[in-house]
Design a protein around this motif. Sequence first.
Motif, PDB file in Angstrom:
ATOM      1  N   GLY A  38       0.759  -1.130   0.262  1.00  0.00           N
ATOM      2  CA  GLY A  38      -0.098   0.028  -0.134  1.00  0.00           C
ATOM      3  C   GLY A  38       0.901   1.396   0.071  1.00  0.00           C
ATOM      4  N   ILE A  39       0.645   2.163  -0.953  1.00  0.00           N
ATOM      5  CA  ILE A  39       1.491   3.413  -0.997  1.00  0.00           C
ATOM      6  C   ILE A  39       0.529   4.545  -0.896  1.00  0.00           C
ATOM      7  CG2 ILE A  39       2.864   4.815  -2.821  1.00  0.00           C
ATOM      8  CD1 ILE A  39       4.063   2.205  -2.386  1.00  0.00           C
ATOM      9  N   ASP A  40       1.106   5.338  -0.015  1.00  0.00           N
ATOM     10  CA  ASP A  40       0.696   6.813   0.478  1.00  0.00           C
ATOM     11  C   ASP A  40       1.490   7.832   0.490  1.00  0.00           C
ATOM     12  OD1 ASP A  40       2.013   6.180   3.024  1.00  0.00           O
ATOM     13  OD2 ASP A  40       0.180   6.583   4.173  1.00  0.00           O
ATOM     14  N   GLY A  41       2.856   7.656   0.030  1.00  0.00           N
ATOM     15  CA  GLY A  41       3.787   8.621   0.501  1.00  0.00           C
ATOM     16  C   GLY A  41       4.573   8.892   1.644  1.00  0.00           C
ATOM     17  N   SER A  42       3.976   8.196   2.472  1.00  0.00           N
ATOM     18  CA  SER A  42       4.770   8.200   3.908  1.00  0.00           C
ATOM     19  C   SER A  42       6.158   7.520   3.938  1.00  0.00           C
ATOM     20  CB  SER A  42       3.806   7.629   5.095  1.00  0.00           C
ATOM     21  OG  SER A  42       3.906   6.243   4.917  1.00  0.00           O
ATOM     22  N   PRO A  43       7.044   7.839   4.833  1.00  0.00           N
ATOM     23  CA  PRO A  43       8.286   7.316   4.898  1.00  0.00           C
ATOM     24  C   PRO A  43       8.039   5.525   5.328  1.00  0.00           C
ATOM     25  CG  PRO A  43       8.385   9.256   6.234  1.00  0.00           C
ATOM     26  CD  PRO A  43       7.052   8.956   5.845  1.00  0.00           C
TER      27      PRO A  43
END
Length: 295
Positions: free
Chosen positions: A11-16
């Motif tokens: 899952g990709i959300d832009g968090s580190p």
Amino acid sequence: MSTIAKPILVGIDGSPTAFEAVRWAAREASHRSAPLRLVHADVSALGYVPDTLGTSTPEPTNETAREFVSDWLRDAREIAAAEDPELVVDTAVRTGSARTVLLDESSTARLVVVGSRGLGSFSGVILGSVAIALTHHGQCPVAVVREPDEGAEPPGLPVVVGVDGSGPGELALRWAFDMASSRSTGIMAVHAWHDLVVGELWTREQADKTWESVRADEQRLLAEVLAGWREDYPDVPVHEVVGYGKPARLLLEQADNAQLVVVGARGRGGLAGLLLGSTSQTLLHHAPCPVLVAR
């Protein structure tokens, strides 16, 4: 996306931590010669814009949101390629909440990997509805990656697995041995018991004999459970740890020097109620390495 092997899903959300999840998942996909699938859950159509998009513009538009997502997926691809340039990588943007999207995607995935802390649609992945939904209703194992590790996993560290002799525990052992074998490392098999009651009128000698007897029984149980796995994976060295006390404490002690902790979705005995009780919460909050819940 390859139809030969089920993908490892991130899952990709832009968090580190999401990007660290990509790095970890890419290594796992490379180990297994499996494709990697990177998915972003687009909630803009639901009337919600992730807070992360507000850092660049006070009133982010759909176009701005699409640009952010495109950048995130591009960065994720680059991270995966750095781990294995030959890795087959597929990306997708799907409309819906992270919970709905990942649950649906889990039906065709080999493994779902998420970061321990997210932004936007994956916010609060540890304690929120996404992680709860995945661990309870997901249709494949779930790995939670905590913090960026600043590089590759230290070589030689073992895979820690909780053992209780249950059916779900067998699935955890299958994943643990498979991962240890693919990484050319060993297994740290941890078994805990904590239901021994010693009467107030017992002598110290009686209590010691009872304690020794119970410990010997628990050691035999662990050896019996591991016997078949040792035969199936002769290349994987196994170290047995048997102790009295809370399973979370014993697992965390071993996790300090491990590259992964694997536990079953449900257990009995020392690991009973793992997902709903304090053991899973403690591991997900405090384990210094990734935690995999085998379903």
